[in-house]
Design an enzyme around this catalytic site. Structure first.
Site, PDB file in Angstrom:
ATOM      1  N   ASP A   1      98.998 164.927 114.942  1.00 10.39           N
ATOM      2  CA  ASP A   1      98.572 163.760 114.175  1.00 10.39           C
ATOM      3  C   ASP A   1      97.085 163.477 114.351  1.00 10.39           C
ATOM      4  OD1 ASP A   1      98.789 162.860 116.838  1.00 10.39           O
ATOM      5  OD2 ASP A   1     100.708 161.899 116.468  1.00 10.39           O
TER       6      ASP A   1
ATOM      7  N   ASN B   1     109.206 152.709 121.526  1.00  8.17           N
ATOM      8  CA  ASN B   1     110.219 152.458 120.490  1.00  8.17           C
ATOM      9  C   ASN B   1     110.902 153.744 120.035  1.00  8.17           C
ATOM     10  OD1 ASN B   1     108.227 153.678 118.982  1.00  8.17           O
ATOM     11  ND2 ASN B   1     107.911 151.964 117.566  1.00  8.17           N
TER      12      ASN B   1
ATOM     13  N   HIS C   1     109.357 156.572 119.053  1.00  8.11           N
ATOM     14  CA  HIS C   1     108.669 157.396 118.057  1.00  8.11           C
ATOM     15  C   HIS C   1     108.186 158.708 118.675  1.00  8.11           C
ATOM     16  CE1 HIS C   1     104.755 155.282 119.287  1.00  8.11           C
ATOM     17  NE2 HIS C   1     104.439 156.567 119.384  1.00  8.11           N
TER      18      HIS C   1
ATOM     19  N   GLU D   1     107.749 156.527 113.131  1.00  7.69           N
ATOM     20  CA  GLU D   1     108.254 155.261 113.651  1.00  7.69           C
ATOM     21  C   GLU D   1     109.743 155.089 113.331  1.00  7.69           C
ATOM     22  OE1 GLU D   1     106.460 153.458 115.535  1.00  7.69           O
ATOM     23  OE2 GLU D   1     104.350 153.695 115.010  1.00  7.69           O
TER      24      GLU D   1
END
Length: 237
Positions: free
Chosen positions: A62, A128, A130, A135
């Site tokens: 990314d 969370n 990810h 996400e």
């Protein structure tokens, strides 16, 4: 899923190094790389070794949207600092954060991944759940895409910037489908704040609400976690 529990992140870096060395020894030529605080000890072990990647290709997960490659908060800069300056690859690919046409950049990066099938992909995991910037709720069949970062991800990354307001609000990310195409996955997680996500990934249901749980469906995954990140697992590994 092979789970290795170590004392701390330093020990995790040594185990991660072994995975990289084994892949290289067995002919791996394309390495998927990640950024952030998680892989730095593995990269440090690689830098201090005699491993040679000069005939290999790297493909990063990314990059932030709107940040120049030479900005010290870009993932390109991170990779140069933590790995590439000491261990250059034959060629290294990252999304272009300044791409004027995001849709064209997404297509370009999908083509990069298709033309350079990844032998070993290293991953971290967010609080969370990810992976990359995929996400909770991200479709499972998605490839490279532009992501609107969640508040929790922006907050988690704020420590790398002067203020939370400086954290980019979007990023290019490999999709879950892109990640799952990799031959071997290595996921590292360190610290108590990752314990809930690690438990969900390993022992919870496979659900889009915890993106990393998709790894339960991959045939070759190594998970390296420290005792703190493993603290909520019900099974001993």
């Amino acid at each position: 899923m092979k789970v290795i529990v170590v004392k701390d992140q330093a020990a995790g870096g040594k185990e991660g190094f072994k995975v990289f060395k084994n892949a290289l020894d067995n002919g791996a030529k394309v390495f998927g790389l990640a950024t952030g605080s998680t892989p730095v000890t593995t990269y440090k072990e690689i830098v201090n070794s005699d491993l040679d990647f000069s005939d290999c290709t790297s493909v990063n997960l990314d990059e932030y949207v709107g940040i120049a490659p030479d900005n010290d908060q870009s993932y390109k800069y991170f990779m140069q600092t933590h790995l590439f300056n000491d261990k250059p690859f034959k060629e290294s690919f990252l999304p272009n954060g300044l791409a004027s046409d995001p849709e064209a950049e997404v297509k370009r990066y999908d083509k990069v991944i298709d033309e350079h099938p990844i032998d070993l992909q290293i991953l971290g995991i967010g609080r969370n759940g990810h992976i990359g910037f995929n996400e909770p709720g991200t479709p499972r069949d998605i490839t490279t895409h532009v992501v609107d970062l969640t508040e929790s991800t922006i907050e988690a990354n704020a420590r790398f910037f002067a203020s939370e307001n400086d954290v980019p609000k979007q990023a290019f990310s490999m999709g879950l489908a892109s990640i799952m195409k990799s031959k071997h996955l290595l996921l590292e997680a360190f610290g108590e704040n990752k314990a809930d996500a690690v438990k969900g990934m390993i022992e919870g249901p496979d659900t889009p609400e915890l993106p990393a749980s998709i790894l339960q469906n991959h045939p070759d995954v190594t998970v390296i976690i420290d005792e703190a990140a493993a603290s909520k697992l019900s099974k001993k590994y």
